[in-house]
Design a protein around this motif. Structure first.
Motif, PDB file in Angstrom:
ATOM      1  N   GLU A 318      22.211  68.246  71.060  1.00  0.00           N
ATOM      2  CA  GLU A 318      22.090  69.614  70.606  1.00  0.00           C
ATOM      3  C   GLU A 318      20.740  69.568  70.384  1.00  0.00           C
ATOM      4  O   GLU A 318      20.177  69.051  69.998  1.00  0.00           O
ATOM      5  CB  GLU A 318      22.514  68.918  69.015  1.00  0.00           C
ATOM      6  N   GLU A 319      20.156  71.221  69.473  1.00  0.00           N
ATOM      7  CA  GLU A 319      18.935  71.455  70.025  1.00  0.00           C
ATOM      8  C   GLU A 319      18.728  72.059  68.516  1.00  0.00           C
ATOM      9  O   GLU A 319      19.932  72.291  67.437  1.00  0.00           O
ATOM     10  CB  GLU A 319      18.923  72.756  70.662  1.00  0.00           C
ATOM     11  N   VAL A 320      17.590  70.859  68.045  1.00  0.00           N
ATOM     12  CA  VAL A 320      17.536  71.418  66.934  1.00  0.00           C
ATOM     13  C   VAL A 320      16.218  71.628  66.076  1.00  0.00           C
ATOM     14  O   VAL A 320      15.328  71.887  66.490  1.00  0.00           O
ATOM     15  CB  VAL A 320      17.229  70.316  65.794  1.00  0.00           C
ATOM     16  N   SER A 321      16.384  72.697  65.282  1.00  0.00           N
ATOM     17  CA  SER A 321      14.777  73.751  65.256  1.00  0.00           C
ATOM     18  C   SER A 321      15.036  72.444  63.194  1.00  0.00           C
ATOM     19  O   SER A 321      15.449  72.943  62.508  1.00  0.00           O
ATOM     20  CB  SER A 321      15.849  74.954  64.356  1.00  0.00           C
ATOM     21  N   ILE A 322      13.621  72.465  63.026  1.00  0.00           N
ATOM     22  CA  ILE A 322      12.979  71.819  62.013  1.00  0.00           C
ATOM     23  C   ILE A 322      11.833  73.027  62.207  1.00  0.00           C
ATOM     24  O   ILE A 322      10.514  73.439  62.279  1.00  0.00           O
ATOM     25  CB  ILE A 322      12.162  70.957  62.523  1.00  0.00           C
ATOM     26  N   PRO A 323      11.717  73.195  61.135  1.00  0.00           N
ATOM     27  CA  PRO A 323      10.661  74.756  59.971  1.00  0.00           C
ATOM     28  C   PRO A 323       9.523  74.386  59.836  1.00  0.00           C
ATOM     29  O   PRO A 323       9.672  72.734  59.344  1.00  0.00           O
ATOM     30  CB  PRO A 323      11.209  75.304  59.162  1.00  0.00           C
TER      31      PRO A 323
END
Length: 382
Positions: A318-323
């Protein structure tokens, strides 16, 4: 109140006869709630210490003196502040200082995780009425609930020492607000038997304005410990003045040397590990650490949710984006990176961390390999 026409610094020892009241060993034990009336949450003394700690975070002094340190409660509160390289407590009572030798020593955790720069905590016996050349040029001085314990000759000499001789960039002074006392139903006299006075807000501001004008400082006033609704006209329970030194030449007695009258009671040198990484490498190291923390929490949370729902359809990758804004909330990263823009600049072009297309987030790939014998998750950031 002192003004610009006051005489120059008194010679060391001239105010010594009146310094017997200067120890504030009982001051740190003051508890306004014992009089009834307003209840403070957190307790007022903790609000005072936290306010000072917040100011240390803001001004980031390397060397700080706490006058009237007594039992060392503020020193314990400030020890974790990593900007500090020298933390010094000064009090008139040598026996009190000798009894708190243990609180300044490094803890086991200080050896397990050494500080990033040298750090020394010291305790000195001495009077605020005397100048000691070792403390000239310190960055910050705190006087928390101290001045109300001073006899007039010591109070008169204190500004010449602190503002004229030491000349720190910042001085923080707190003292009780006498106007607030009407809210204590079981109260009469002063809040502590050792107090020589308790000032109204106007009296405190008159004194502070005079000191600031004489020694070329700017001063602002603040309150700590708000009262119940409808009592705003009385101010806060504690009043505070923050003095900031003006960036203008100041020559009064600048070349005068007074010697070293204060006696060193105890000193502790903390372990530290010199950091040889570049600023960008430090930022990258912190970012990778907090990415792992975030991803581990995410995985554990999903595993618990999976167990509750009995759902076997969770994706293996799963690709996750962390601001970047989220990463900047971690104190460890904030210590090496002041803002999002600096973080963004440090990560651009990195082959170990991938930024989103708009460069506002770190993009990570969370892989789970059920066949991995050690059972650890693999968090890939590229």
């Amino acid at each position: 109140m002192e003004d610009a026409d006051d005489p120059p610094l008194d010679k060391p020892g001239e105010a010594q006869d009146s310094a017997s009241s200067e120890s504030v060993g009982s001051a740190t034990g003051e508890d306004e709630e014992e009089f009834g009336g307003p209840v403070f949450s957190p307790p007022l003394y903790r609000q005072r210490y936290q306010t000072v700690a917040d100011l240390v975070k803001k001004y980031r002094p390397k060397r700080l003196v706490d006058f009237g340190c007594a039992e060392g409660k503020l020193i314990r509160f400030l020890k974790p502040e990593e900007s500090l390289e020298q933390l010094t407590g000064i009090d008139l009572e040598g026996e009190v200082l000798d009894s708190i030798r243990g609180i300044i020593k490094p803890l086991l955790s200080d050896f397990v995780q050494p500080r990033p720069r040298p750090f020394t905590v010291s305790l000195y016996q001495g009077s605020m009425a005397e100048c000691d050349d070792r403390f000239k040029g310190y960055d910050m001085v705190t006087c928390v609930e101290v001045i109300e314990h001073l006899d007039p000759p010591v109070l008169d000499a204190m500004p010449s020492n602190v503002f004229g001789h030491m000349r720190p960039s910042v001085v923080v002074v707190t003292t009780p607000n006498a106007e607030f006392n009407v809210l204590f139903p079981n109260f009469s006299g002063f809040r502590n038997a050792d107090h020589r006075f308790e000032w109204t807000r106007q009296e405190f501001q008159t004194w502070a304005d005079g000191v600031a004008q004489r020694f070329s400082y700017d001063v602002t006033f603040h309150g700590i410990g708000t009262g119940p609704e409808g009592t705003e006209h009385l101010g806060c329970c504690t009043q505070m003045a923050i003095f900031e030194r003006k960036q203008t030449p100041y020559d009064e007695n600048s070349t005068v040397l007074w010697g070293t009258p204060y006696e060193l009671i105890a000193e502790a040198v903390f372990p530290y590990r010199e950091n040889t990484l570049s600023k960008e490498q430090q930022i990258l190291q912190e970012v990778q650490y907090y990415i792992r923390q975030i991803m581990q929490r995410r995985v554990h949370g999903e595993e618990e949710e999976k167990d509750d729902d009995d759902d076997d359809d969770v994706a293996a990758s799963e690709e996750v984006s962390i601001p970047l804004d989220i990463l900047m909330k971690f104190q460890g990263l904030k210590r090496v990176c002041p803002d999002v823009q600096s973080l963004q600049s440090a990560l651009v072009g990195s082959d170990r961390v991938r930024l989103s297309q708009d460069k506002t987030a770190v993009v990570c790939c969370m892989d789970r390999d059920d066949g991995d014998d050690d059972g650890e998750e693999d968090f890939c950031s590229v």
